[in-house]
Motif scaffolding. Structure first.
Motif, PDB file in Angstrom:
ATOM      1  N   UNK A  91       0.831  -1.202   0.000  1.00 52.39           N
ATOM      2  CA  UNK A  91       0.000   0.000   0.000  1.00 52.39           C
ATOM      3  C   UNK A  91       0.869   1.257   0.000  1.00 52.39           C
ATOM      4  N   UNK A  92       1.941   1.223   0.778  1.00 49.44           N
ATOM      5  CA  UNK A  92       2.847   2.372   0.821  1.00 49.44           C
ATOM      6  C   UNK A  92       3.498   2.594  -0.546  1.00 49.44           C
ATOM      7  N   UNK A  93       3.899   1.523  -1.198  1.00 50.64           N
ATOM      8  CA  UNK A  93       4.549   1.656  -2.509  1.00 50.64           C
ATOM      9  C   UNK A  93       3.553   2.199  -3.545  1.00 50.64           C
ATOM     10  N   UNK A  94       2.302   1.730  -3.477  1.00 52.64           N
ATOM     11  CA  UNK A  94       1.280   2.257  -4.387  1.00 52.64           C
ATOM     12  C   UNK A  94       1.069   3.743  -4.112  1.00 52.64           C
ATOM     13  N   UNK A  95       1.112   4.104  -2.837  1.00 51.51           N
ATOM     14  CA  UNK A  95       0.932   5.495  -2.451  1.00 51.51           C
ATOM     15  C   UNK A  95       2.073   6.384  -2.937  1.00 51.51           C
ATOM     16  N   UNK A  96       3.211   5.773  -3.219  1.00 47.83           N
ATOM     17  CA  UNK A  96       4.363   6.539  -3.676  1.00 47.83           C
ATOM     18  C   UNK A  96       4.322   6.900  -5.150  1.00 47.83           C
ATOM     19  N   UNK A  97       3.373   6.320  -5.879  1.00 45.29           N
ATOM     20  CA  UNK A  97       3.260   6.643  -7.307  1.00 45.29           C
ATOM     21  C   UNK A  97       2.656   8.038  -7.476  1.00 45.29           C
ATOM     22  N   UNK A 118      -0.554   6.181 -11.198  1.00 41.77           N
ATOM     23  CA  UNK A 118      -1.510   5.276 -10.554  1.00 41.77           C
ATOM     24  C   UNK A 118      -2.780   5.141 -11.383  1.00 41.77           C
ATOM     25  N   UNK A 119      -3.224   6.242 -11.929  1.00 35.47           N
ATOM     26  CA  UNK A 119      -4.436   6.249 -12.742  1.00 35.47           C
ATOM     27  C   UNK A 119      -4.275   5.328 -13.968  1.00 35.47           C
ATOM     28  N   UNK A 127       6.982   4.054 -16.172  1.00 42.09           N
ATOM     29  CA  UNK A 127       7.607   4.701 -15.012  1.00 42.09           C
ATOM     30  C   UNK A 127       6.951   4.227 -13.714  1.00 42.09           C
ATOM     31  N   UNK A 128       5.630   4.103 -13.746  1.00 43.47           N
ATOM     32  CA  UNK A 128       4.914   3.656 -12.550  1.00 43.47           C
ATOM     33  C   UNK A 128       5.318   2.243 -12.155  1.00 43.47           C
ATOM     34  N   UNK A 129       5.413   1.374 -13.142  1.00 40.52           N
ATOM     35  CA  UNK A 129       5.802  -0.010 -12.851  1.00 40.52           C
ATOM     36  C   UNK A 129       7.227  -0.085 -12.335  1.00 40.52           C
ATOM     37  N   UNK A 130       8.105   0.738 -12.914  1.00 44.21           N
ATOM     38  CA  UNK A 130       9.496   0.743 -12.427  1.00 44.21           C
ATOM     39  C   UNK A 130       9.568   1.227 -10.990  1.00 44.21           C
ATOM     40  N   UNK A 131       8.781   2.254 -10.693  1.00 41.32           N
ATOM     41  CA  UNK A 131       8.792   2.787  -9.328  1.00 41.32           C
ATOM     42  C   UNK A 131       8.283   1.725  -8.349  1.00 41.32           C
ATOM     43  N   UNK A 132       7.202   1.059  -8.731  1.00 42.13           N
ATOM     44  CA  UNK A 132       6.649  -0.003  -7.884  1.00 42.13           C
ATOM     45  C   UNK A 132       7.648  -1.125  -7.676  1.00 42.13           C
ATOM     46  N   UNK A 173      10.918  -1.066  -7.919  1.00 43.46           N
ATOM     47  CA  UNK A 173      12.022  -0.650  -7.056  1.00 43.46           C
ATOM     48  C   UNK A 173      11.586  -0.586  -5.602  1.00 43.46           C
ATOM     49  N   UNK A 174      10.421   0.003  -5.396  1.00 42.19           N
ATOM     50  CA  UNK A 174       9.917   0.158  -4.034  1.00 42.19           C
ATOM     51  C   UNK A 174       9.717  -1.207  -3.371  1.00 42.19           C
ATOM     52  N   UNK A 175       9.219  -2.173  -4.143  1.00 40.95           N
ATOM     53  CA  UNK A 175       8.928  -3.498  -3.590  1.00 40.95           C
ATOM     54  C   UNK A 175      10.144  -4.417  -3.605  1.00 40.95           C
ATOM     55  N   UNK A 176      11.202  -3.948  -4.245  1.00 36.27           N
ATOM     56  CA  UNK A 176      12.423  -4.755  -4.299  1.00 36.27           C
ATOM     57  C   UNK A 176      12.285  -6.002  -5.145  1.00 36.27           C
ATOM     58  N   UNK A 177      11.474  -5.914  -6.204  1.00 39.08           N
ATOM     59  CA  UNK A 177      11.320  -7.062  -7.108  1.00 39.08           C
ATOM     60  C   UNK A 177      12.475  -7.050  -8.098  1.00 39.08           C
ATOM     61  N   UNK A 178      13.151  -8.168  -8.217  1.00 38.50           N
ATOM     62  CA  UNK A 178      14.285  -8.210  -9.152  1.00 38.50           C
ATOM     63  C   UNK A 178      13.873  -8.758 -10.503  1.00 38.50           C
TER      64      UNK A 178
END
Lengths: 241, 217
Positions: B161-167, B172-173, B205-210, B212-217
């Motif tokens: 939720x925090x990572x989604x909030x960071x977009x 997000x839209x 950009x949104x997916x990249x931010x998510x 990175x935030x979630x630490x998905x490699x």
């Protein structure tokens, strides 16, 4: 310059990796993209599918945020469907068919409250229509409550052009009438069979063949032994989409 | 016919299966439960490919809330969501052998399959009825309840939720419209009156931010 041309094409394709991974392309766009990727060169294709993989891993993690428990009955229905699958003890040639007969039978049982038979026989030389429907990759399930009582569920496949209907606990039609099923398309309604009081109680299954372009399955009350076109009260409609 | 059904009804499937399940996803408060790991799911899916009903039950318990919740976000209808979730797991049972660990995790494979079916269903429904009101906008952070902590920890949900909030709102839209409303990116650009390149870059950009935030490699 060849190099910069390749880069441009690569960038162009890569910009579509996210929409592709999110299923945000129309079927035509997706097919066109996949065909371009197949000739785009290994480096571009690798970069593309690597990004797709990363997007899908990311959205799998994101799914934690929207998690919600499904209805509890679903678990029993699914486990019943697969638990009776004794394919591991059968020779390979019988595997699929027997497995899917069991799944079909169990699913139907899951959908009903009073034990009834499902007209699925042990493996024949060729899979039955019902088996083919349940084994189809595009199998869909639609169910709806019937206002007078009971439920109707249709499991169908457009690929197989067929479906299986299960009716449970539906009250019998009034004396002198039958329930009639109709496959309704833009060009009108085609009869898909009738059910009298005996056929309905307490449960019944029917195989629907030749779905054609039908968009819904309609149930009406018809006089006598049925009509050539729907004339009576509509008791239920299930969308076949 | 009757014999087949009687046999099916008399077998206590749930009890029988739960005994053999090795991952305690339904633990009570007094029971020690552990998080289901990615490796556990990969292993379960491989066992499902060998037609192992116990593994199927464990896989279902470990993933059902993610799958159903995502499908329900897309379809916004309990009945449709239940039907689609059933179809998803039947497809898993039938096609688990097509899962290739080299192409990603079992969870991503499952949710990709589920999302494909949900999107196909929502597009079919919309094409058939154009009932736009039913598929109105919602926010991406909508909280949901009643999920077993044994499967998804509160911590994990907060992090997502925090990572989604960071977009950004625009990012997000775009993701909301495409992923949860089943729109194509062309439809997203029409809805937002933005050009295609802009929509594509916002999504990316949104997916990249998510990621990175979630630490998905």
């Amino acid at each position: 310059m060849t190099h910069s041309h390749d880069s441009t094409v690569g960038d162009d394709l890569l910009a579509l990796a996210v929409p592709y991974a999110l299923h945000a392309l129309s079927d035509d766009e997706r097919d066109a993209l996949e065909s371009r990727l197949s000739t785009a060169g290994l480096a571009v294709a690798d970069a593309f599918y690597d990004e797709v993989r990363a997007v899908r891993e990311t959205m799998a993690v994101v799914a934690a945020a929207s998690a919600e428990e499904p209805p509890t009955e679903l678990r029993g229905r699914l486990l019943s469907a697969v638990a009776n699958d004794n394919v591991r003890f059968l020779p390979p040639s019988n595997r699929r068919r027997t497995a899917w007969m069991s799944v079909a039978a169990a699913l139907a049982v899951g959908l009903i409250t009073v034990g009834i038979g499902v007209s699925l026989r042990p493996p024949a030389q060729t899979p039955s229509t019902a088996e083919q429907v349940f084994a189809a990759s595009d199998v869909h399930t639609i169910s709806g409550a019937i206002p007078a009582g009971g439920t109707a569920t249709v499991v169908f496949s457009r690929d197989r052009n067929a479906g299986v209907l299960v009716m449970n606990d539906v009250p019998p039609p009034a004396l002198g009438t039958v329930y009639q099923m109709w496959l309704v398309s833009d060009s009108g309604a085609t009869s898909a069979g009738t059910m009298d009081a005996q056929a309905v109680a307490p449960s019944t299954t029917a195989v629907l063949t030749d779905l054609g372009n039908s968009k819904k399955l309609k149930f009406t009350v018809e006089p006598g032994s049925g009509s050539t076109q729907p004339t009576g009260q509509v008791i239920a409609e299930l969308p076949l989409i | 016919m009757g014999a087949v059904v009687t046999q099916l009804l008399e077998r206590p499937f749930d009890q029988r299966l739960d005994r053999a399940v090795t991952i305690p996803v339904n633990g009570t408060d007094n029971e020690r439960v552990r998080q289901v790991t990615t490796a556990d799911l990969d292993m379960l899916l491989r066992r499902v490919a060998q037609r192992d009903p116990e593994a199927f039950a464990a896989l279902y318990d470990a993933t059902r809330s993610r799958v159903y919740g995502m499908v329900a976000r897309v379809l916004r209808d309990r009945g449709y969501s239940e039907e689609t979730t059933q179809d998803v797991y039947l497809q898993v049972w039938r096609t688990a052998e097509s899962y290739d660990p080299a192409s990603g995790s079992a969870l991503a494979w499952l949710l990709t399959l589920a999302h494909r079916r949900a999107v196909d269903r929502v597009r079919a429904e919309q094409a058939a009825t154009q009932r736009d009101s039913r598929y109105g906008a919602t926010t991406l952070e909508r909280p949901s309840d009643h999920v077993s902590d044994a499967v998804i920890s509160g911590e994990e949900r907060q992090r997502v939720t925090a990572c989604l909030g960071g977009l950004t709102d625009l990012q997000r839209e775009c993701i909301e419209l495409a992923y949860y409303q089943g729109m194509t990116y062309v439809q997203v650009s029409e809805r937002l009156s933005a050009n295609l390149a802009t929509v594509k870059s916002r999504m990316r950009d949104g997916l990249r931010a998510l990621r990175n935030c979630l630490g998905v490699r």
